[in-house]
Design a protein around this motif. Sequence first.
Motif, mmCIF file in Angstrom:
data_model
loop_
_atom_site.group_PDB
_atom_site.id
_atom_site.type_symbol
_atom_site.label_atom_id
_atom_site.label_comp_id
_atom_site.label_asym_id
_atom_site.label_seq_id
_atom_site.Cartn_x
_atom_site.Cartn_y
_atom_site.Cartn_z
ATOM 1 N N GLN A 199 -0.913 2.160 5.021
ATOM 2 C CA GLN A 199 -2.291 1.887 4.628
ATOM 3 C C GLN A 199 -2.260 0.869 3.501
ATOM 4 O O GLN A 199 -1.776 1.145 2.405
ATOM 5 C CB GLN A 199 -2.993 3.168 4.156
ATOM 6 N N LEU A 200 -2.764 -0.354 3.772
ATOM 7 C CA LEU A 200 -2.745 -1.407 2.768
ATOM 8 C C LEU A 200 -3.836 -1.191 1.735
ATOM 9 O O LEU A 200 -4.900 -0.616 2.026
ATOM 10 C CB LEU A 200 -2.927 -2.774 3.430
ATOM 11 N N LEU A 201 -3.600 -1.702 0.537
ATOM 12 C CA LEU A 201 -4.568 -1.637 -0.555
ATOM 13 C C LEU A 201 -5.216 -2.997 -0.757
ATOM 14 O O LEU A 201 -4.630 -4.034 -0.433
ATOM 15 C CB LEU A 201 -3.880 -1.195 -1.850
ATOM 16 N N GLY B 299 0.832 -1.201 0.000
ATOM 17 C CA GLY B 299 0.000 0.000 0.000
ATOM 18 C C GLY B 299 0.863 1.245 0.000
ATOM 19 O O GLY B 299 1.853 1.326 -0.743
#
Length: 570
Positions: free
Chosen positions: A511-513, A494
């Motif tokens: 913040q991961l996607l 992310g």
Amino acid sequence: MSFLFSSSGSQVQRFSGMNVQTSVRGIAIARAWGKLRVTGNLIGYWDFTASEQSAGGKGGGMGGATGYSYSVSVQFGLLDNPISSITYAWAGKEQTANPASAFEWSPGTLAQSAWGYLTTNHAADALAYPGLAWVARAHGNLGSSPNLPNLSFEVVTGSAGTCGAYDASAYLICQDILNAVAFPAARIGSTYVMSQWVGAYGIGLSPLMDSQQPAARQIESVTDAAHVAVFFSEGVLKWVPWGDTAKTANGCIFTPSVAPVYDLTDDDFIVSRPGEDPVKVTRKSPADAYNKVTIEYVDRENQYNVATAEASDLRSIELYGPRPAPVMKMHAINDSAVANLVAYLLLQRYLYVRKTHKFKLGWRYSRLEAMDLVTLPETVTGAGRIPVLIKKTSDSELGAIDIEADDWPLGVATASQYPHERGSGFSHDYNAEPGSVTPPVFLEAPVSLTVTGLEVYAAVSGQDPLWGGCRAWASLDGDSYREVGIFKGGTKYGTLTAGLSAAPGGSAAVQLLGQGGQMYSGSADDAQALQTLCWVGDETGGEYFAYTDAALTGTNAYTLTNLVRGAYGT
């Protein structure tokens, strides 16, 4: 909708005909009510076609024939009664909702037309089959196998919705069966009370009758599930629910007959010899009563797989141990709530109706019949006037009437709505759209982790919760491709939401996607051994680092702490 997904591997043999496994000559045409899943019987198939498959293009390879794909046009007979729609179709494990675009079907009316495809291409075989609901598919894809997959369909009949949202009322089912065998209409007694009973308590049924059996057995399977007694008396079939409590619901008003037909006295009984007991009572021990009932039904919410509903009395089990009744198959029930309700009705009869009364009466009581309520006098029972429900009447050799009756404790036949849990099982939808991949990220691998020193890592994930992985293809010329890897699940990647901390043992906010998954914490030794290795950077370069703790701070958001930075000389 394809009939079957192509199997993996090469197939070089060319088949000239389809393997037929689902066509049987002379079997009974099924009849159904409500909404349920049915399998068809193959009427015929036409235009079996084998198409050569070649390697090349995006598939890579050296070219030439690698196998064949097959297609065929088929027609199946479904039911002997009209249907209003087909809501689902299954081809093996593949499920399709509202399959009108894939299949053509006819409702099974007497005035229906022949399948248009046959009329145009095979006129000699174009039969209308009046009264038979059928389904057909032109040029259906079989994939790389000439075998026809197992096809089944969820159909909605004309009786669906007459008891509940999907099911049929028992009185309509019984009338339809009797009409089909030309049973005289004048001999069918009033079904009004039965219709009000099943309607008020929501005991809807969706039976499938696909084998030859006597109409009486078919009627019995319906009335047993509906908890209704049926018997022949006064020249007509009579239908009497076992229910004993009034209820108004679903537009129906059920009012049971609870008034005794006769209050019998000592002078009414006939004995064979002086001193004989006028009423013989057989009492079953509470320890011998069944305290657990299991019903096997077909669960509509779990793709019509067989399920069980259980009702048990914990107090009786504590006192006498488990006494399970034989499992009862009631496949006319397709709803878990109905199955549980009927199971509790049966359980209460097993537990609380344990006494049988036998006595003789004179011919002036000849109007008595099964399901009539009478009371026995106090001098006979020794426990006050007790109501009993007549179970059977027969002529006696003495010119009297032999009566057999059961206890009738008020409230036992009440269909209480008990809360219950149901196992939904697992049902994979092979037609669900997994969605697209997130934009991938490419990075150069550390030399010490590679074999040749020339490797590139790729990070990819999915945007939809149904995404479970993908295949990676590569090309050296932009034209021909070959598969280079398989992603089984997504990569955890992310963006940084705050810069890397420069302090020793610092932190990073990420913040991961997509659907990459969860970031797990490790120990200090794990971080030093780079077991929690991460990369941060852009197209100009980046840095490898490891971390000790991963704290969830939001949806797919983490704070990584106690960093080990500058790994592999970055």
